[in-house]
Design an enzyme around this catalytic site. Structure first.
Site, mmCIF file in Angstrom:
data_model
loop_
_atom_site.group_PDB
_atom_site.id
_atom_site.type_symbol
_atom_site.label_atom_id
_atom_site.label_comp_id
_atom_site.label_asym_id
_atom_site.label_seq_id
_atom_site.Cartn_x
_atom_site.Cartn_y
_atom_site.Cartn_z
ATOM 1 N N CYS A 80 -4.764 2.294 -3.766
ATOM 2 C CA CYS A 80 -3.542 2.827 -3.143
ATOM 3 C C CYS A 80 -2.393 1.833 -3.275
ATOM 4 C CB CYS A 80 -3.776 3.187 -1.676
ATOM 5 S SG CYS A 80 -4.918 4.550 -1.439
ATOM 6 N N HIS A 84 0.867 -1.174 0.000
ATOM 7 C CA HIS A 84 0.000 0.000 0.000
ATOM 8 C C HIS A 84 0.906 1.228 0.000
ATOM 9 C CE1 HIS A 84 -2.811 2.975 1.724
ATOM 10 N NE2 HIS A 84 -3.802 2.168 1.392
ATOM 11 N N ASP A 86 3.311 -4.534 7.892
ATOM 12 C CA ASP A 86 2.032 -3.823 7.851
ATOM 13 C C ASP A 86 0.937 -4.873 7.974
ATOM 14 O OD1 ASP A 86 -0.347 -2.634 7.141
ATOM 15 O OD2 ASP A 86 0.382 -1.783 5.251
ATOM 16 N N LYS A 104 -10.262 -1.689 10.358
ATOM 17 C CA LYS A 104 -10.299 -2.876 9.503
ATOM 18 C C LYS A 104 -10.884 -4.075 10.245
ATOM 19 C CE LYS A 104 -7.579 -0.896 6.285
ATOM 20 N NZ LYS A 104 -7.985 -0.554 4.923
ATOM 21 N N GLN A 143 -4.255 -5.299 6.733
ATOM 22 C CA GLN A 143 -5.187 -6.171 6.013
ATOM 23 C C GLN A 143 -5.257 -7.565 6.598
ATOM 24 O OE1 GLN A 143 -7.353 -5.421 3.600
ATOM 25 N NE2 GLN A 143 -6.730 -3.284 3.709
#
Length: 409
Positions: free
Chosen positions: A367, A125, A202, A228, A205
């Protein structure tokens, strides 16, 4: 069947927004990779804070302040336990993943020098690309990219060949937001540590679908956004090993992150407050803890199994439509994301027509422009599923998609 492990009808009743209509149609919400919906239990938690104990934290001796502080710090402990951090003060509460990544890029990145190398994956991202580019421009470090393959997975052979004693940091998402790809982060972490490089994952997600154990992974930095995973927007967390947080200078200055201030010298507070300048999103932090409580009540293993069942079902149905191109790996190697195009049609046009039929999905580059450049496409349509979605909704989506295609061809 995984569906029998929890009561989907009861779960859906917890989400008020799922009862509404869009353009006269029952809402089918398939944009969960952008933000999940919020159950009434979490909404009620936010209302309770503002109605009953709204006060600033850590600073007041009065009862409301003490109650708010206790609730906020209890939420931190819930987050610590969920991700299995060794200490609660290794959890830094942020405004989200982007804030957390920028904190590391500024604070730990300030210790990098010219000639150092950092690796970032091609599946990232923008929030896990741009901060590192800015960091490299500032300190002279060299940014190298781990390429992706046609199947939407990383070129791990290139990754291993690129590691050297010059490598200081590796940045990779646990799960790709654009494709759903689950990256081999354990392999990446182990290999990076062999050359004494630090790894930031990261987890934005991954967190709704996979419960990460930061100690078992031995990851150095792990970031998450509450919105999320059934929480509110504007709050998230950075996990970092205690020894790294002790080494890092503060990211922002102001109230709360100080021990003593004079015009001659300021000394900084201990962890985690050193990195939490100013008044935080108190209600959001408390609600983050409530969201974790809610998801644990359902069970992360049950959630993962059910969402995988939805993904396999949707993949099978959409593959029967002529002209469909699916991007990313097979269902067993990704989370509940279908990123696709229809040959000869623009994803934006599909998304617009589907919205008129009450179906919410994301179109565009998500993104993640480097991924789209690799496939030589302007973007994709992305249907992303959560544990409150159903096979009936997938059937509605597939029928609507067929209608949209016939309207555009």
């Amino acid at each position: 069947m995984a569906e029998a492990k929890f009561n989907i009808d009861k779960i859906r009743q917890d989400f008020p927004i799922l009862q509404r209509k869009v353009n006269g149609q029952n809402l089918v919400y398939f944009d969960n990779a952008a933000t999940s919906q919020t159950p009434k239990q979490v909404i009620d938690c936010i209302i309770d804070y503002y109605e009953n104990y709204n006060a600033n934290i850590h600073r007041g001796v009065h009862s409301l302040s003490q109650e708010a502080t206790d609730a906020y710090e209890q939420a931190r402990i819930k987050i610590q336990k969920h991700f299995n951090a060794k200490q609660a003060h290794e959890i830094i509460l942020t405004s989200g993943t982007t804030h957390a990544i920028n904190l590391v890029a500024h604070a730990y990145g300030s210790m990098l020098t010219k000639g150092d190398e950092v690796l970032v994956s091609a599946l990232e991202h923008h929030s896990n690309i741009v901060p590192w580019q800015m960091m490299c421009e500032k300190n002279g470090a060299h940014l190298k990219v781990i390429p992706m393959l046609e199947n939407g997975q990383l070129d791990m052979e290139y990754f291993h060949q690129s590691l050297s004693t010059k490598t200081k940091m590796v940045f990779v998402n646990h799960v790709s937001n654009a494709l759903g790809t689950i990256n081999p982060i354990q392999e990446i972490i182990n290999a990076a540590h062999q050359v004494n490089a630090r790894v930031l994952v990261d987890g934005a997600q991954a967190a709704p679908h996979i419960q990460a154990d930061v100690q078992a992974l031995d990851v150095d930095f792990y970031t998450v956004s509450a919105h999320k995973m059934c929480g509110p927007t504007g709050v998230g967390m950075l996990y970092a090993k205690e020894e790294l947080l002790e080494q890092m200078p503060p990211y922002q200055g102001g109230g709360e992150m100080i021990a003593e201030v004079s015009f001659e010298k300021t000394t900084y507070a201990g962890l985690p407050h050193k990195f939490e300048a100013g008044t935080p999103n108190i209600a959001g932090g408390i609600a983050f803890g409530a969201a974790l409580d809610y998801m644990h009540e359902i069970g992360f293993k049950s959630i993962e199994a059910y969402e995988n069942e939805l993904l396999i079902y949707a993949t099978h149905l959409i593959q029967e439509i002529d002209g469909i191109v699916i991007y990313g790996p097979e269902p067993e190697s990704k989370t509940a994301v279908l990123s696709f195009n229809v040959e000869g049609l623009h994803a934006y046009d599909l998304g617009t027509i589907l919205d008129q039929m009450g179906i919410a999905l994301r179109t565009g580059h998500h993104c993640a422009q480097p991924i789209m450049e690799y496939y030589k496409i302007p973007g994709t349509a992305r249907a992303s599923f959560s544990f409150y979605n159903t096979k009936k909704e997938i059937n509605i989506f597939i029928d609507a998609l067929k209608k949209a295609i016939s309207m555009l061809t």
